[in-house]
Design a protein around this motif. Structure first.
Motif, PDB file in Angstrom:
ATOM      1  N   ASP A 110      36.850  51.265  44.841  1.00 22.52           N
ATOM      2  CA  ASP A 110      36.137  50.676  45.989  1.00 22.52           C
ATOM      3  C   ASP A 110      36.907  49.502  46.594  1.00 22.52           C
ATOM      4  O   ASP A 110      37.094  49.421  47.809  1.00 22.52           O
ATOM      5  CB  ASP A 110      34.697  50.263  45.595  1.00 22.52           C
ATOM      6  CG  ASP A 110      34.633  49.286  44.434  1.00 22.52           C
ATOM      7  OD1 ASP A 110      35.656  49.106  43.736  1.00 22.52           O
ATOM      8  OD2 ASP A 110      33.555  48.693  44.215  1.00 22.52           O
TER       9      ASP A 110
ATOM     10  N   LEU B 236      38.856  49.255  50.363  1.00 22.23           N
ATOM     11  CA  LEU B 236      38.496  48.230  51.348  1.00 22.23           C
ATOM     12  C   LEU B 236      39.655  47.289  51.684  1.00 22.23           C
ATOM     13  O   LEU B 236      39.792  46.857  52.824  1.00 22.23           O
ATOM     14  CB  LEU B 236      37.316  47.392  50.818  1.00 22.23           C
ATOM     15  CG  LEU B 236      35.956  48.072  50.742  1.00 22.23           C
ATOM     16  CD1 LEU B 236      34.997  47.266  49.859  1.00 22.23           C
ATOM     17  CD2 LEU B 236      35.367  48.221  52.141  1.00 22.23           C
TER      18      LEU B 236
ATOM     19  N   ASP C  95      38.942  40.475  33.843  1.00 22.50           N
ATOM     20  CA  ASP C  95      38.829  40.411  32.374  1.00 22.50           C
ATOM     21  C   ASP C  95      39.614  41.530  31.690  1.00 22.50           C
ATOM     22  O   ASP C  95      40.332  41.292  30.718  1.00 22.50           O
ATOM     23  CB  ASP C  95      37.352  40.529  31.941  1.00 22.50           C
ATOM     24  CG  ASP C  95      36.636  39.177  31.910  1.00 22.50           C
ATOM     25  OD1 ASP C  95      37.206  38.184  32.387  1.00 22.50           O
ATOM     26  OD2 ASP C  95      35.501  39.131  31.399  1.00 22.50           O
TER      27      ASP C  95
ATOM     28  N   LEU D 101      32.098  35.490  42.323  1.00 21.20           N
ATOM     29  CA  LEU D 101      31.996  35.085  40.915  1.00 21.20           C
ATOM     30  C   LEU D 101      33.370  35.026  40.247  1.00 21.20           C
ATOM     31  O   LEU D 101      33.688  34.091  39.521  1.00 21.20           O
ATOM     32  CB  LEU D 101      31.079  36.042  40.150  1.00 21.20           C
ATOM     33  CG  LEU D 101      30.901  35.661  38.672  1.00 21.20           C
ATOM     34  CD1 LEU D 101      29.447  35.628  38.308  1.00 21.20           C
ATOM     35  CD2 LEU D 101      31.664  36.594  37.770  1.00 21.20           C
TER      36      LEU D 101
ATOM     37  N   ASP E  94      35.135  31.617  38.986  1.00 19.78           N
ATOM     38  CA  ASP E  94      34.846  31.544  37.558  1.00 19.78           C
ATOM     39  C   ASP E  94      35.753  32.447  36.716  1.00 19.78           C
ATOM     40  O   ASP E  94      36.681  31.976  36.045  1.00 19.78           O
ATOM     41  CB  ASP E  94      33.355  31.900  37.343  1.00 19.78           C
ATOM     42  CG  ASP E  94      32.854  31.575  35.954  1.00 19.78           C
ATOM     43  OD1 ASP E  94      33.661  31.170  35.112  1.00 19.78           O
ATOM     44  OD2 ASP E  94      31.641  31.717  35.712  1.00 19.78           O
TER      45      ASP E  94
ATOM     46  N   LEU F 162      31.473  42.041  50.483  1.00 21.32           N
ATOM     47  CA  LEU F 162      30.656  41.964  49.259  1.00 21.32           C
ATOM     48  C   LEU F 162      29.173  42.150  49.603  1.00 21.32           C
ATOM     49  O   LEU F 162      28.708  41.634  50.611  1.00 21.32           O
ATOM     50  CB  LEU F 162      30.882  40.579  48.640  1.00 21.32           C
ATOM     51  CG  LEU F 162      30.653  40.408  47.150  1.00 21.32           C
ATOM     52  CD1 LEU F 162      31.567  41.339  46.358  1.00 21.32           C
ATOM     53  CD2 LEU F 162      30.929  38.965  46.756  1.00 21.32           C
TER      54      LEU F 162
HETATM   55  N1  LIG Z   1      36.633  35.432  31.835  1.00 20.43           N
HETATM   56  C1  LIG Z   1      35.705  34.583  32.204  1.00 20.43           C
HETATM   57  O1  LIG Z   1      35.842  33.376  32.038  1.00 20.43           O
HETATM   58  C2  LIG Z   1      34.473  35.122  32.867  1.00 20.43           C
HETATM   59  C3  LIG Z   1      33.588  34.249  33.486  1.00 20.43           C
HETATM   60  C4  LIG Z   1      32.483  34.776  34.140  1.00 20.43           C
HETATM   61  C5  LIG Z   1      32.265  36.142  34.162  1.00 20.43           C
HETATM   62  N2  LIG Z   1      33.144  36.982  33.528  1.00 20.43           N
HETATM   63  C6  LIG Z   1      32.951  38.428  33.545  1.00 20.43           C
HETATM   64  O2  LIG Z   1      32.951  38.878  34.893  1.00 20.43           O
HETATM   65  C7  LIG Z   1      32.243  40.107  34.960  1.00 20.43           C
HETATM   66  C8  LIG Z   1      31.392  40.131  36.202  1.00 20.43           C
HETATM   67  O3  LIG Z   1      32.225  40.006  37.327  1.00 20.43           O
HETATM   68  P1  LIG Z   1      31.687  40.339  38.805  1.00 20.43           P
HETATM   69  O4  LIG Z   1      30.384  39.709  39.011  1.00 20.43           O
HETATM   70  O5  LIG Z   1      32.798  40.004  39.721  1.00 20.43           O
HETATM   71  O6  LIG Z   1      31.395  41.908  38.731  1.00 20.43           O
HETATM   72  P2  LIG Z   1      32.269  43.199  39.040  1.00 20.43           P
HETATM   73  O7  LIG Z   1      33.676  43.001  38.648  1.00 20.43           O
HETATM   74  O8  LIG Z   1      31.548  44.353  38.455  1.00 20.43           O
HETATM   75  O9  LIG Z   1      32.180  43.315  40.622  1.00 20.43           O
HETATM   76  C9  LIG Z   1      30.939  43.604  41.211  1.00 20.43           C
HETATM   77  C10 LIG Z   1      31.008  44.818  42.131  1.00 20.43           C
HETATM   78  O10 LIG Z   1      31.589  44.434  43.367  1.00 20.43           O
HETATM   79  C11 LIG Z   1      32.675  45.299  43.695  1.00 20.43           C
HETATM   80  N3  LIG Z   1      33.601  44.487  44.490  1.00 20.43           N
HETATM   81  C12 LIG Z   1      34.538  43.627  44.034  1.00 20.43           C
HETATM   82  N4  LIG Z   1      35.107  42.987  45.068  1.00 20.43           N
HETATM   83  C13 LIG Z   1      34.522  43.445  46.199  1.00 20.43           C
HETATM   84  C14 LIG Z   1      34.683  43.149  47.576  1.00 20.43           C
HETATM   85  N5  LIG Z   1      35.536  42.208  47.988  1.00 20.43           N
HETATM   86  N6  LIG Z   1      33.920  43.821  48.459  1.00 20.43           N
HETATM   87  C15 LIG Z   1      33.025  44.757  48.046  1.00 20.43           C
HETATM   88  N7  LIG Z   1      32.815  45.065  46.754  1.00 20.43           N
HETATM   89  C16 LIG Z   1      33.562  44.411  45.846  1.00 20.43           C
HETATM   90  C17 LIG Z   1      33.164  45.758  42.356  1.00 20.43           C
HETATM   91  O11 LIG Z   1      33.915  46.934  42.412  1.00 20.43           O
HETATM   92  C18 LIG Z   1      31.860  45.944  41.608  1.00 20.43           C
HETATM   93  O12 LIG Z   1      31.253  47.146  41.951  1.00 20.43           O
HETATM   94  C19 LIG Z   1      31.435  40.224  33.686  1.00 20.43           C
HETATM   95  O13 LIG Z   1      31.966  41.248  32.878  1.00 20.43           O
HETATM   96  C20 LIG Z   1      31.620  38.869  33.014  1.00 20.43           C
HETATM   97  O14 LIG Z   1      31.620  38.951  31.605  1.00 20.43           O
HETATM   98  C21 LIG Z   1      34.237  36.488  32.893  1.00 20.43           C
END
Ligand SMILES: NC(=O)c1ccc[n+]([C@@H]2O[C@H](COP(=O)([O-])OP(=O)(O)OC[C@H]3O[C@@H](n4cnc5c(N)ncnc54)[C@H](O)[C@@H]3O)[C@@H](O)[C@H]2O)c1
Ligand SMILES: [Zn+2]
Length: 357
Positions: free
Chosen positions: A43, A47, A106, A129, A133, A170
């Protein structure tokens, strides 16, 4: 362009926050790097591949796809990606470019941490996020069947490139979930950021570029500053867990399916604000203010079947629990955090019950 420094034992690097920076990605590839391996999801690639392809044009590169989703953040995917790296000619000079949300940063980060005992990674997060983060601080890893992020490594990136332009695609739900982590940064460490979010919530929700860029920059500074002072979470880094103690319990209790991480953290932040007030650490006035601001950003899905007792039982198995006593991150005032342990269970239950009201 703001380049926010991160200093750790594992390396010093910068988080670059600038619109259009994806097209200049090549500038952040270290000299002497070999083949570039972009790890992404279908995805995100569909994009936003344009500027990335433009940036790597003329350089040897490959694009590796990861299926995405929390249930695919597993060792099997790490093995699959490592296998593809090898097949496509990766060696110790190769660079992994993690291009996606926090799951990609990650997983790709962990692949880079372990492939041939470690090759460099460039983080290019695409969710709010991940930009404020997940991509900063060097924590990488995957889930086990029994819990989240239980296998991992610290592996600092060579740089983090944040292009706020990608946030335009997003979903509203993911955007709000990211805003919860931005608000957390304000509550624990940056009163200015907090007030921008409290007073400017309409512009924030409309994604006005000027204000979005400012929020990202402020939140990155909080994360980068805390990580630089405490890379491995022995002390100060714990304050980043504000709202996460109850938030993690809620994610686990709802099977990681019903809520996004940021939604669960919003609930946890409400509980933490109530707990701060109930234990006499936070004034009534500030707690009302914080609860109202959290409410502006969070949409917490229905919590049918969840009870304070069930969440309290989960707390005891939280990875961050030290010697059986929960370390609570409380907010004594807007822009401040304090770690407190030994809070009586009945007060915790009351705080959670209030967050559910
Ligand atoms: N390493 C760390 O310090 C740390 C800190 C916080 C969270 N995390 C981890 O991060 C993960 C969650 O990350 P998340 O919230 O980014 O979720 P994610 O990576 O699942 O992304 C959310 C959704 O948005 C889509 N997406 C990504 N970028 C997009 C964009 N620009 N436009 C449209 N869609 C887009 C992705 O494909 C996915 O379907 C968890 O597994 C969590 O454990 C890690
Ligand atoms: Zn979080």
């Amino acid at each position: 362009m703001p380049a926010i420094p991160v200093r750790t034992h594992g390396g010093n690097y910068a988080v670059h926050v600038e619109r259009g920076s994806l097209a200049r990605l090549a500038e952040f590839v270290p000299e002497g790097s070999g083949k570039l391996f972009i790890v992404t999801t279908g995805d995100v690639w569909k994009l936003h591949q344009g500027p990335v392809l433009q940036a790597v044009e003329g350089r040897e590169h490959a694009v590796l796809f990861f299926p995405g989703g929390e249930d695919r953040k597993r060792l099997a995917e790490v093995e699959a990606l490592a296998g593809q790296l090898l097949e496509q000619g990766a060696d110790r000079s190769s660079l992994v470019i993690a291009f996606g949300g926090g799951i990609v940063t990650d997983v790709a980060g962990f692949v880079a941490a372990t492939f041939m005992r470690g090759i460099p990674v460039l983080q290019t997060p695409t969710t709010l996020l991940a930009q404020v983060d997940a991509a900063i601080g060097g924590k990488t890893g995957v889930n086990l069947a029994s819990g989240k992020n239980l296998v991992g490594a610290f592996h600092q990136p060579v740089a983090v490139v944040v292009d706020p332009d990608v946030l335009s695609t997003l979903s509203e739900r993911e955007y709000r979930a990211g805003l919860v982590e931005v608000l957390k940064a304000g509550i624990i460490r940056d009163p200015y950021l907090y007030h921008v979010m409290a007073d400017g919530y309409e512009s924030v929700l409309q994604r006005e570029p000027r204000i979005v860029d400012e929020l990202i920059e402020c939140a990155v500074k909080v994360k980068a500053g805390v990580v630089s002072l405490d890379e491995r979470e022995s002390g100060l880094r714990r304050i980043l867990n504000f709202g996460h103690t109850v938030g993690h319990a809620l994610e686990a209790e709802t099977g990681y399916q019903r809520l996004l991480h940021g939604e669960a953290v919003a609930f946890g932040m409400k509980a933490a604000v109530h707990l701060s007030h109930l234990t006499g650490h936070l004034s009534g006035e500030d707690s009302v203010d914080m609860l109202q601001t959290i409410g502006r950003y969070s949409v917490i899905p229905p919590l049918d079947g969840v009870t304070p007792e069930k969440l309290a039982a989960r707390l005891k198995s939280d990875k961050k629990t030290v010697l059986g006593s929960v370390h609570w991150v409380l907010a004594p005032a807007i822009g401040q955090a304090k770690v407190v342990s030994g809070i009586e269970e009945k007060i915790v239950l009351r705080a959670i019950a209030r967050a559910m009201e």
